[in-house]
Scaffold this motif. Sequence first.
Motif, PDB file in Angstrom:
ATOM      1  N   LYS A 209      26.779 -72.195   7.874  1.00 51.39           N
ATOM      2  CA  LYS A 209      25.708 -73.177   7.762  1.00 51.39           C
ATOM      3  C   LYS A 209      24.896 -73.271   9.051  1.00 51.39           C
ATOM      4  O   LYS A 209      23.653 -73.315   9.026  1.00 51.39           O
ATOM      5  CB  LYS A 209      26.291 -74.548   7.421  1.00 51.39           C
ATOM      6  N   ASN A 210      25.619 -73.305  10.179  1.00 50.76           N
ATOM      7  CA  ASN A 210      24.917 -73.388  11.457  1.00 50.76           C
ATOM      8  C   ASN A 210      24.049 -72.154  11.701  1.00 50.76           C
ATOM      9  O   ASN A 210      22.918 -72.248  12.203  1.00 50.76           O
ATOM     10  CB  ASN A 210      25.925 -73.553  12.597  1.00 50.76           C
ATOM     11  N   GLY A 211      24.567 -70.978  11.321  1.00 49.76           N
ATOM     12  CA  GLY A 211      23.788 -69.754  11.497  1.00 49.76           C
ATOM     13  C   GLY A 211      22.527 -69.755  10.656  1.00 49.76           C
ATOM     14  O   GLY A 211      21.433 -69.414  11.135  1.00 49.76           O
ATOM     15  N   TRP A 212      22.654 -70.144   9.368  1.00 47.97           N
ATOM     16  CA  TRP A 212      21.480 -70.192   8.503  1.00 47.97           C
ATOM     17  C   TRP A 212      20.497 -71.282   8.927  1.00 47.97           C
ATOM     18  O   TRP A 212      19.277 -71.123   8.811  1.00 47.97           O
ATOM     19  CB  TRP A 212      21.896 -70.412   7.061  1.00 47.97           C
ATOM     20  N   SER A 213      21.021 -72.398   9.428  1.00 55.12           N
ATOM     21  CA  SER A 213      20.108 -73.442   9.912  1.00 55.12           C
ATOM     22  C   SER A 213      19.303 -72.950  11.112  1.00 55.12           C
ATOM     23  O   SER A 213      18.096 -73.229  11.231  1.00 55.12           O
ATOM     24  CB  SER A 213      20.905 -74.696  10.284  1.00 55.12           C
ATOM     25  N   LYS A 214      19.927 -72.177  11.973  1.00 57.72           N
ATOM     26  CA  LYS A 214      19.204 -71.612  13.114  1.00 57.72           C
ATOM     27  C   LYS A 214      18.140 -70.606  12.644  1.00 57.72           C
ATOM     28  O   LYS A 214      17.032 -70.531  13.199  1.00 57.72           O
ATOM     29  CB  LYS A 214      20.177 -70.942  14.078  1.00 57.72           C
ATOM     30  N   VAL A 215      18.494 -69.825  11.601  1.00 58.76           N
ATOM     31  CA  VAL A 215      17.522 -68.854  11.076  1.00 58.76           C
ATOM     32  C   VAL A 215      16.316 -69.573  10.491  1.00 58.76           C
ATOM     33  O   VAL A 215      15.153 -69.209  10.746  1.00 58.76           O
ATOM     34  CB  VAL A 215      18.203 -67.956  10.022  1.00 58.76           C
ATOM     35  N   PHE A 216      16.570 -70.605   9.681  1.00 58.17           N
ATOM     36  CA  PHE A 216      15.447 -71.368   9.101  1.00 58.17           C
ATOM     37  C   PHE A 216      14.606 -72.042  10.178  1.00 58.17           C
ATOM     38  O   PHE A 216      13.376 -72.095  10.095  1.00 58.17           O
ATOM     39  CB  PHE A 216      15.982 -72.414   8.128  1.00 58.17           C
ATOM     40  N   GLN A 217      15.267 -72.552  11.202  1.00 56.77           N
ATOM     41  CA  GLN A 217      14.511 -73.190  12.284  1.00 56.77           C
ATOM     42  C   GLN A 217      13.645 -72.195  13.040  1.00 56.77           C
ATOM     43  O   GLN A 217      12.541 -72.492  13.482  1.00 56.77           O
ATOM     44  CB  GLN A 217      15.480 -73.882  13.260  1.00 56.77           C
TER      45      GLN A 217
END
Length: 221
Positions: A209-217
């Motif tokens: 989740k943290n990795g995908w949130s960083k990608v979206f950001q």
Amino acid sequence: MVGAKSIGYQGKFKSFVIGTLPAPLLAAILPGDLGFRAIICAAVAAAQAAYYLAVCEYELARAIDSLALKARAAAVSDTYANQGMRSGAILPFTSALGGVCAAGGAAAVEFLPYVEEMHIAPLEVLVAGFFPALGAFFASSASVAKARCEIDAAAARKASETFAESSENYAKDPLGRGGVEPLKAVLEMIKITVKTSVKAGKEQIEKFKNGWSKVFQSFFG
């Protein structure tokens, strides 16, 4: 004696019959050709062999666990016994020192008249009380050593009682309800494995989740 041997032979014969006959009897009762019956007989015999192997490993695990427990209790008892022996080794020496102080006190009493003629009061007190006071100190050290020996003896006795209790529990309940129980240990290990796996899975999900949130950001931030 003869009756006990007869009961033992009967038990062995029953165990042999129970372990040998079910597979061919089941194969003989079921309908089908010879090949099918042979397969059924072999499958049932293999299942029986696996079951008896599991029973054997179960009892072996209980025996090893019980042996380890007894060895630990014996080692603890032996450790405290050796520690008590070490504490008690000084007792004869303190007794000898007490005898020396007694002899010194008797000799000092003989010299007291000569010391009195000197009219030095502190010297008289020193001569009269030196050896008794020294003997009192030696006696106190012997009392401390004795107390240590008693404590170590109590600890060794408790360890030996633990050894006896483990044997009594096994004798009273050979199925393991009051003693060691490999099945419970296996279930406990399974619980620990499941908890560890769930915890690790949650950590991996959080990382994802943290990795995908960083990608979206990075794209939409």
